[in-house]
Design an enzyme around this catalytic site. Structure first.
Site: not given
Ligand code: IMP
Length: 180
Positions: A103, A159, A165
């Site tokens: 990310d 999550d 998940r």
């Protein structure tokens, strides 16, 4: 589809096909060498990890670790920290780090240094997902399964507040769910 989802981003079948390609890539890279250590960065990578290693032909050892994550408010200043170290030494070993998503890239930069400090012989990163629009530091996996747009996604290990998940697919969460 659940009402809290905007859309399905990746189906179970799409993920499974690409995981097989990632495993074949690793098999080619580590053929004939010493046994690498596949490291699962908990918790987000757990589902991908177990599918990936089972799709590989090459023998691998397992290890597990966890890195503290920071809320989006603190990402600009926070540096990820290893909060659960590995079980075994990786000195002189070929390490395969299995990541859920790159990310901002901060986790990857931190772990590259971490494994170098531990004396790993080589460091190969396989990431399920890449969100390049969010990158804050220069970081890239060696093999990326999918590039995704800048939206919050859940499922297949990922999550929101520890939920979702165990979904076998990846979905985009409606903004109203996490902005409320
Ligand atoms: P980094 O920002 O590259 O250091 O990634 C930190 C961690 O944030 C990842 O390993 C994921 O566990 C988590 N993360 C980033 N984007 C998402 C997302 O869209 N959904 C769920 N978790 C995410």
């Amino acid at each position: 589809m659940r009402q809290e989802f905007e859309k399905i981003v990746l189906t179970e079948a799409e993920i499974a096909a690409r995981v097989r390609e990632a495993a074949a890539w690793l098999d080619a890279r580590f053929a004939g060498g010493s046994i690498p250590v596949a490291v699962c960065n908990l918790k987000g990578s757990s589902v991908f990890f177990t599918d990936l290693v089972r799709a590989m032909q090459t023998d691998v050892e397992f290890d597990f670790m966890a890195v503290s994550s920071y809320g989006s408010e603190t990402l600009a200043v926070g540096k990820p920290k290893v909060k659960r170290p590995l079980f075994a030494s990786v000195e002189g070993r070929d390490v395969i780090l299995v990541e859920d998503i790159v990310d901002t890239g901060r986790t990857l930069v931190t772990l590259r240094q971490y494994f170098a400090d531990l004396g790993a012989r080589s460091f190969t990163v396989v990431a399920l997902l890449d969100k390049p629009a969010r990158r804050r530091v220069n970081a890239q996996a060696d093999f990326t399964c999918f590039t995704v747009e800048d939206a919050f996604i859940v499922g297949y290990g990922l999550d929101y507040a520890e939920r979702y998940r165990n979904l076998p697919y990846i979905a985009q969460l409606k903004e109203s769910v996490y902005s409320s």
